[in-house]
Motif scaffolding. Structure first.
Motif, mmCIF file in Angstrom:
data_model
loop_
_atom_site.group_PDB
_atom_site.id
_atom_site.type_symbol
_atom_site.label_atom_id
_atom_site.label_comp_id
_atom_site.label_asym_id
_atom_site.label_seq_id
_atom_site.Cartn_x
_atom_site.Cartn_y
_atom_site.Cartn_z
ATOM 1 N N LEU A 43 0.848 -1.187 0.000
ATOM 2 C CA LEU A 43 0.000 0.000 0.000
ATOM 3 C C LEU A 43 0.886 1.241 0.000
ATOM 4 O O LEU A 43 1.925 1.274 0.671
ATOM 5 C CB LEU A 43 -0.902 0.012 1.232
ATOM 6 C CG LEU A 43 -1.968 -1.077 1.301
ATOM 7 C CD1 LEU A 43 -2.653 -1.069 2.661
ATOM 8 C CD2 LEU A 43 -3.001 -0.898 0.183
ATOM 9 N N SER A 44 0.454 2.260 -0.735
ATOM 10 C CA SER A 44 1.298 3.447 -0.874
ATOM 11 C C SER A 44 0.496 4.729 -0.706
ATOM 12 O O SER A 44 -0.737 4.718 -0.637
ATOM 13 C CB SER A 44 1.994 3.439 -2.242
ATOM 14 O OG SER A 44 1.041 3.506 -3.288
ATOM 15 N N GLY A 48 -12.601 3.712 -5.562
ATOM 16 C CA GLY A 48 -11.924 4.971 -5.257
ATOM 17 C C GLY A 48 -10.425 4.762 -5.207
ATOM 18 O O GLY A 48 -9.942 3.724 -4.757
ATOM 19 N N THR A 49 -9.676 5.745 -5.678
ATOM 20 C CA THR A 49 -8.216 5.664 -5.699
ATOM 21 C C THR A 49 -7.628 7.001 -5.291
ATOM 22 O O THR A 49 -8.287 8.048 -5.390
ATOM 23 C CB THR A 49 -7.688 5.316 -7.095
ATOM 24 O OG1 THR A 49 -7.986 6.411 -7.999
ATOM 25 C CG2 THR A 49 -8.299 4.026 -7.621
ATOM 26 N N SER A 91 -6.875 -0.816 1.598
ATOM 27 C CA SER A 91 -7.430 -2.059 1.041
ATOM 28 C C SER A 91 -8.918 -1.895 0.756
ATOM 29 O O SER A 91 -9.655 -1.288 1.531
ATOM 30 C CB SER A 91 -7.225 -3.207 2.028
ATOM 31 O OG SER A 91 -5.861 -3.371 2.345
ATOM 32 N N LEU A 92 -9.361 -2.465 -0.363
ATOM 33 C CA LEU A 92 -10.749 -2.341 -0.782
ATOM 34 C C LEU A 92 -11.477 -3.677 -0.736
ATOM 35 O O LEU A 92 -10.885 -4.742 -0.926
ATOM 36 C CB LEU A 92 -10.811 -1.774 -2.199
ATOM 37 C CG LEU A 92 -10.226 -0.362 -2.405
ATOM 38 C CD1 LEU A 92 -10.330 0.044 -3.868
ATOM 39 C CD2 LEU A 92 -10.908 0.654 -1.502
ATOM 40 N N ALA A 93 -12.776 -3.592 -0.476
ATOM 41 C CA ALA A 93 -13.669 -4.743 -0.520
ATOM 42 C C ALA A 93 -14.031 -5.026 -1.986
ATOM 43 O O ALA A 93 -13.868 -4.156 -2.844
ATOM 44 C CB ALA A 93 -14.916 -4.445 0.309
ATOM 45 N N SER A 132 -10.196 -4.210 7.563
ATOM 46 C CA SER A 132 -8.977 -4.024 6.771
ATOM 47 C C SER A 132 -8.650 -2.555 6.517
ATOM 48 O O SER A 132 -7.523 -2.104 6.770
ATOM 49 C CB SER A 132 -9.108 -4.750 5.428
ATOM 50 O OG SER A 132 -9.146 -6.141 5.613
ATOM 51 N N ALA A 133 -9.591 -1.786 6.003
ATOM 52 C CA ALA A 133 -9.322 -0.383 5.701
ATOM 53 C C ALA A 133 -9.031 0.406 6.967
ATOM 54 O O ALA A 133 -8.167 1.292 6.982
ATOM 55 C CB ALA A 133 -10.502 0.233 4.948
#
Length: 264
Positions: free
Chosen positions: A16-17, A44-45, A69-71, A78-79
């Motif tokens: 992750l960044s 979303g990003t 982290s995305l579902a 997680s997020a």
């Protein structure tokens, strides 16, 4: 011209960044802003909100926009865990000095606002939320018959905007929760977070939108009972988060600037 560093890894294990946007005048007293993007925890990003990073840098902040982290591949928490990992990385990174914690503020859009609340409760960063969902368990109890859909207008033929909103709300909540398990949903509720260190908070919400205003008012009651300070700005219409963000960026940044001044 804003200088941008792309894809600075903060979690090697998950790859992750974050992107970093530098203001023109960077000093040892640089103000730091973390912006949490929205997207219902399933989309979303950080790249999609690049213009916001530039705006924050132009306002004088070193802005960090982390991904998380995305579902459905990654479900609760997680997020939320990624958000804490990011802050711990930031506080121990080359981008902050030893006493920089007092210079850090946050803005969160939609579920990014929910993550910002989670972080604020643990670190005390002054925070602004734009349409942050805060209630999931009670909402689910009251909407058993709603069918979840990411696009209820086309998929289910719904025409009423409130029905469409409810369908989407149920979709993103159950997608991130991994189910409609009441115990999980209760843990997702903002009122269930550890809010011991919550400090200055401003919540902005539309009068009639995707995120129910009634749930926001209930959350504020919880905060008031715990003697937390919060400002609520309710705006006209039904816009959600980024729909009205450009019109309320000045109010948001002014609130954060004032909190930093009071802390010095």
């Amino acid at each position: 011209m804003t200088i941008i560093k792309h894809d600075i890894v903060y979690d090697q294990d998950k790859n992750l960044s974050t992107d970093i946007y530098y203001p023109n005048n960077t000093t040892s007293n640089t103000k730091i802003l973390i912006f949490w993007h929205g997207g219902g925890w399933f989309r979303g990003t950080k790249e999609s909100v690049k213009s916001w990073g530039i705006s924050f840098a132009n306002a004088g902040f070193m802005a960090f926009i982390p991904e998380y982290s995305l579902a459905p591949e990654n479900t609760f928490p997680s997020a939320h865990d990624d958000a804490i990992t990011f802050v711990n990385w930031l506080l121990n990174s080359e981008y902050t000095d030893e006493d920089d914690q007092k210079n850090i503020v946050q803005i969160g859009a939609s579920v990014g606002g929910t993550l910002a609340l989670y972080v604020a409760g643990k670190f005390g960063f002054p925070t602004v939320t734009w349409s942050a969902p805060v209630d999931f368990s009670k909402w689910m109890e009251n909407h058993h018959d709603v069918k979840p859909s990411v696009d209820a207008k086309d998929e289910l033929g719904l025409t009423d905007i409130h029905d469409i909103h409810n369908s989407f709300y149920k979709y993103f909540v159950t997608t991130y929760a991994g189910s409609d398990n009441p115990a999980v949903l209760k843990k997702m509720d903002a009122a269930s977070y550890n809010l011991d260190k919550l400090d200055k908070l401003m919540m902005i919400n539309s009068a009639d939108e995707l995120n129910p205003l009634s749930s926001v008012l209930d959350f504020i009651k919880v905060l008031a009972q715990e003697n937390h300070e919060v400002e609520l700005l309710v705006i006209k219409g039904g816009g959600h988060a980024m729909d009205y963000a450009k019109d309320y960026i000045d109010e948001s940044l002014d609130f954060l600037f004032q909190t930093i001044k009071r802390q010095k």
